[in-house]
Design a protein around this motif. Structure first.
Motif, mmCIF file in Angstrom:
data_model
loop_
_atom_site.group_PDB
_atom_site.id
_atom_site.type_symbol
_atom_site.label_atom_id
_atom_site.label_comp_id
_atom_site.label_asym_id
_atom_site.label_seq_id
_atom_site.Cartn_x
_atom_site.Cartn_y
_atom_site.Cartn_z
ATOM 1 N N TYR A 116 0.586 -1.403 -0.751
ATOM 2 C CA TYR A 116 -0.522 0.102 0.044
ATOM 3 C C TYR A 116 1.108 1.303 0.344
ATOM 4 C CZ TYR A 116 -3.457 -3.314 2.179
ATOM 5 O OH TYR A 116 -4.379 -4.963 2.191
ATOM 6 N N LEU A 117 0.782 2.054 -0.732
ATOM 7 C CA LEU A 117 1.606 3.439 -1.141
ATOM 8 C C LEU A 117 0.769 4.232 0.317
ATOM 9 C CD1 LEU A 117 3.308 5.202 -2.205
ATOM 10 C CD2 LEU A 117 1.817 5.924 -4.317
ATOM 11 N N ASP A 118 1.744 5.196 0.562
ATOM 12 C CA ASP A 118 1.153 5.748 1.752
ATOM 13 C C ASP A 118 0.325 7.186 1.566
ATOM 14 O OD1 ASP A 118 -0.237 6.161 4.231
ATOM 15 O OD2 ASP A 118 1.931 5.931 5.595
ATOM 16 N N PHE A 119 -0.508 7.563 1.678
ATOM 17 C CA PHE A 119 -0.649 9.250 1.171
ATOM 18 C C PHE A 119 -1.287 8.911 2.877
ATOM 19 C CE2 PHE A 119 -0.559 10.757 -2.894
ATOM 20 C CZ PHE A 119 0.778 9.989 -2.672
ATOM 21 N N ALA A 120 -0.756 9.064 3.849
ATOM 22 C CA ALA A 120 -1.739 9.100 5.272
ATOM 23 C C ALA A 120 -0.615 9.392 6.452
ATOM 24 C CB ALA A 120 -2.539 8.141 5.496
ATOM 25 N N SER A 121 0.436 8.862 6.939
ATOM 26 C CA SER A 121 1.637 8.747 7.740
ATOM 27 C C SER A 121 1.220 8.518 9.065
ATOM 28 C CB SER A 121 2.552 10.355 7.004
ATOM 29 O OG SER A 121 2.630 10.473 5.828
ATOM 30 N N GLY A 122 0.392 7.735 9.049
ATOM 31 C CA GLY A 122 -0.050 7.707 10.434
ATOM 32 C C GLY A 122 -0.922 8.097 11.062
ATOM 33 N N LEU B 240 2.534 19.532 1.863
ATOM 34 C CA LEU B 240 2.222 18.016 2.131
ATOM 35 C C LEU B 240 1.164 17.875 2.487
ATOM 36 C CD1 LEU B 240 5.623 16.219 1.475
ATOM 37 C CD2 LEU B 240 3.731 16.735 -0.714
ATOM 38 N N MET B 241 0.738 18.799 2.748
ATOM 39 C CA MET B 241 -0.896 18.737 3.664
ATOM 40 C C MET B 241 -1.785 19.067 2.902
ATOM 41 S SD MET B 241 -1.881 20.195 7.549
ATOM 42 C CE MET B 241 -3.379 19.335 8.220
ATOM 43 N N TRP B 242 -2.866 18.052 1.981
ATOM 44 C CA TRP B 242 -3.846 19.139 1.219
ATOM 45 C C TRP B 242 -5.690 18.396 1.881
ATOM 46 C CZ3 TRP B 242 -3.626 22.669 -2.221
ATOM 47 C CH2 TRP B 242 -2.052 22.892 -2.591
ATOM 48 N N GLY B 243 -6.376 18.930 0.952
ATOM 49 C CA GLY B 243 -7.714 18.511 1.317
ATOM 50 C C GLY B 243 -8.325 18.983 0.503
ATOM 51 N N LEU C 104 -11.325 13.915 1.118
ATOM 52 C CA LEU C 104 -10.346 13.300 1.601
ATOM 53 C C LEU C 104 -9.349 14.220 1.898
ATOM 54 C CD1 LEU C 104 -10.252 12.024 -2.084
ATOM 55 C CD2 LEU C 104 -11.541 10.829 -0.592
ATOM 56 N N ARG C 105 -8.073 14.128 2.818
ATOM 57 C CA ARG C 105 -6.970 14.225 3.313
ATOM 58 C C ARG C 105 -5.862 13.315 2.673
ATOM 59 N NH1 ARG C 105 -6.145 14.369 9.868
ATOM 60 N NH2 ARG C 105 -7.959 13.418 9.230
ATOM 61 N N LEU C 106 -5.509 13.962 2.547
ATOM 62 C CA LEU C 106 -3.613 13.605 2.322
ATOM 63 C C LEU C 106 -2.490 13.952 2.891
ATOM 64 C CD1 LEU C 106 -4.597 14.312 -2.243
ATOM 65 C CD2 LEU C 106 -4.964 12.506 -0.747
ATOM 66 N N LEU C 107 -1.702 13.668 3.460
ATOM 67 C CA LEU C 107 0.085 13.379 4.535
ATOM 68 C C LEU C 107 0.516 12.614 4.134
ATOM 69 C CD1 LEU C 107 -2.124 14.352 7.169
ATOM 70 C CD2 LEU C 107 -1.556 15.613 6.191
#
Length: 415
Positions: free
Chosen positions: A46-52, A355-358, A387-390
């Motif tokens: 899984y490519l992680d665009f959430a970073s925990g 690198l913080m997008w909604g 959607l939240r991308l981190l």
């Protein structure tokens, strides 16, 4: 008579019966991480665009973090309590002070704890502003009338009992009323804030420069400058909650650097110790001078292991080359998301920085998150239709482009 044995229910890999049900967890079980990729027990990547949730800024399997952990373990000191001095915590505090507005740092274990501590420090400082004896006397300052904390509409500051009252989520608040007193939520509006911020009653205002859980909303910098002027004039502490948006996430070490405003306190957590539990409160000289021994405490906060790791992480996140990388990849990400919206017609609005997008969508966000997970991409929500991308701050352009292409595919199939 012997006591009958009590059977212990078995916990199998397919059940979470022993865990309290405070989360709706995704169905897969994560067993390994490498770079910006997570792997489940079936071997799927899984490519992680959430970073925990904005924690794993340096990704997974980072050699520097592993070395910092081992370095701490080699001393035999995981914990000694705050009754004694240890070098890692002191060195970390010195680094944070040297690289920020702050005069002192307080360490704890989480973001919610950091905000709770900031509330206490604000009230402790506010007591120094009233005439001697007025705390106990009738009148405008007694008993300690200058104690209220104000947060902004859309805020998320945690779920413990104090900060829950400053968190603008009806579904989180309703089951636990009555909430802590002396804490209120104001609109993100200069006129309302001007009317709300009574110099005799309000001790502090807390603001996320970018509201993460609240939809990745960048708070208007003009509003923040007006707020800074009001709070300074009325002797009200200004707290910036940088738990999600700070420590490099916006392309600067501190989120306040993007605003033209210097707060009186900053709260930190999430990426601070590379995934180990740690929070911090940075305070200016005036507030530091008001806090006395016994006013606050923590058993585990700033222990030698987590502090040693946090110092390594902070030095990495403060590297100008990494911050330039975040700004560059963030600009690319913003343009790519705009293009995705234009091509699919499925995006209502776009907000963010670094690198913080909604991404606001017509379709419920949870449905897109589910499809993305099935496609091997991990993303988050920040509201019913956001959607939240981190992604990790170390993500490469190739991985970023690959994830955005996957995102476009799953957004584009929305009905």
């Amino acid at each position: 008579m012997s006591t009958p044995a009590v059977a212990t229910p078995a916990v199998t890999p397919s059940t979470e019966s022993a865990l309290l049900g405070t989360y709706k967890r995704a169905p897969m079980r994560i067993v390994r991480g490498e770079g910006v990729t997570l792997f489940d027990d079936a071997g799927r990547a899984y490519l992680d665009f959430a970073s925990g949730i904005a924690v794993n800024a340096l990704g997974y399997g980072d050699a520097g973090i592993a070395h910092a952990v081992q370095q701490a373990l080699d001393t035999g000191l995981v914990h000694v309590s705050n009754l004694f001095r240890t070098e890692p915590g002191e060195r970390l505090a010195e680094w944070l002070v040297a690289h920020s507005f702050a005069a002192r740092a307080f360490f704890c274990n989480s973001g919610a704890e950091a905000n709770e501590g900031a509330f206490k420090f604000a009230r402790r400082w506010a007591r120094t502003l009233v005439p001697p004896g007025a705390d106990e006397a009738p009148g405008p300052f007694g008993p300690c009338a200058k104690h209220e904390i104000v947060s902004l509409r859309g805020a998320f500051h945690g779920r413990t009992m104090g900060v829950l009252a400053a968190t603008d989520r009806p579904q989180y608040r309703a089951p636990f009323r009555p909430l802590a007193g002396g804490i209120s939520i104001a609109e993100r509006d200069v006129k309302e804030l001007d009317a709300t911020l009574d110099a005799e009653r309000v001790a502090a205002v807390i603001v996320e420069p970018v509201q993460g859980e609240g939809g990745v909303r960048v708070v208007d910098h003009g509003l923040l400058r007006e707020l800074r002027a009001m709070t300074a004039e009325r002797q009200i502490a200004l707290i910036f909650d940088e738990i999600q948006c700070g420590l490099g996430r916006l392309g600067t070490l501190w989120a306040y650097e993007t605003t033209g405003v210097v707060p009186d306190m900053v709260t930190l957590a999430k990426p601070l110790a590379g995934g180990l539990p740690m929070g911090a409160v940075l305070v200016n000289e005036a507030i530091a001078g008001a806090v006395q021994p016994g006013d606050h405490g923590t058993t585990f906060g700033g222990g030698p292991l987590v502090a040693n790791v946090a110092l390594h992480v902070c030095e990495r996140l403060g590297d100008p080359a990494l911050l330039a990388h975040v700004r560059e990849q963030g600009a690319f990400m913003g343009e790519a998301l705009k293009a995705i919206g234009e091509r699919t017609g499925k995006v209502r609005a776009l907000r963010g920085a670094g690198l913080m997008w909604g991404v606001d969508t017509h379709e419920p966000a949870a449905q897109i998150v589910g499809r993305a997970r099935d496609a091997g991409l991990l993303i988050l929500t920040a509201g019913d239709h956001t959607l939240r991308l981190l992604p990790p701050l170390v993500i490469t352009r190739d991985d970023l482009a690959r994830g955005l292409a996957q995102l476009e595919d799953v957004i584009g199939v929305a009905q």
